[in-house]
Design an enzyme around this catalytic site. Structure first.
Site, PDB file in Angstrom:
ATOM      1  N   HIS A  67     -36.163 -23.387  11.640  1.00 33.39           N
ATOM      2  CA  HIS A  67     -36.680 -22.181  11.598  1.00 33.39           C
ATOM      3  C   HIS A  67     -35.922 -21.531  10.242  1.00 33.39           C
ATOM      4  O   HIS A  67     -34.987 -21.862   9.889  1.00 33.39           O
ATOM      5  CB  HIS A  67     -36.729 -21.167  12.701  1.00 33.39           C
ATOM      6  CG  HIS A  67     -35.244 -20.729  13.051  1.00 33.39           C
ATOM      7  ND1 HIS A  67     -34.392 -19.569  12.360  1.00 33.39           N
ATOM      8  CD2 HIS A  67     -34.447 -21.290  14.253  1.00 33.39           C
ATOM      9  CE1 HIS A  67     -33.232 -19.686  13.239  1.00 33.39           C
ATOM     10  NE2 HIS A  67     -33.219 -20.451  14.047  1.00 33.39           N
ATOM     11  N   CYS A  83     -30.319 -24.154  17.171  1.00 33.25           N
ATOM     12  CA  CYS A  83     -31.522 -24.228  15.949  1.00 33.25           C
ATOM     13  C   CYS A  83     -30.921 -24.698  14.918  1.00 33.25           C
ATOM     14  O   CYS A  83     -29.670 -24.609  14.372  1.00 33.25           O
ATOM     15  CB  CYS A  83     -32.127 -22.865  16.130  1.00 33.25           C
ATOM     16  SG  CYS A  83     -33.107 -22.285  17.653  1.00 33.25           S
TER      17      CYS A  83
END
Length: 107
Positions: A67, A83
């Site tokens: 992301h 992440c």
């Protein structure tokens, strides 16, 4: 983030995604607690402009994401819940070129 490695695939993609911190993040980070029910997408959202959700071979969401970020100095550091962070312009480019189903390998 947190030195996660493994493989899976992009199971879904989202533009200006809602961020919902995992339960373990809510427990360890009081700043995440107000968003336990989700933070709407936008420039203050930690997922940035785009997110690609990593699923395992069984088709289950791993809770790991590729992301964007509103905190570029955090890129490359184990500061999230696993992440992979990119600057928004890079994740927007990658998002446009990577179809759902693409294999993801993190070493």
């Amino acid at each position: 983030g947190f030195a996660w490695s493994g493989h899976g695939h992009v199971g879904r993609k989202a533009e200006w995604p809602t961020w919902t911190p995992p339960a373990e993040m809510v427990r360890r980070d009081p700043n995440a607690a107000p968003w336990a029910g989700g933070m709407p997408g936008g420039t203050n959202n930690p997922l940035g402009a785009r997110a690609m959700y990593i699923y395992n071979q069984s088709g289950a969401d791993t809770l790991y994401r590729i992301h964007g970020t509103n905190d570029p100095p955090s890129i490359g550091h184990a500061v999230s819940s696993g992440c992979i962070r990119l600057i928004d312009q890079d994740v927007i480019d990658l998002y446009g070129r990577v179809p759902v189903g693409t294999r993801v390998l993190v070493v």
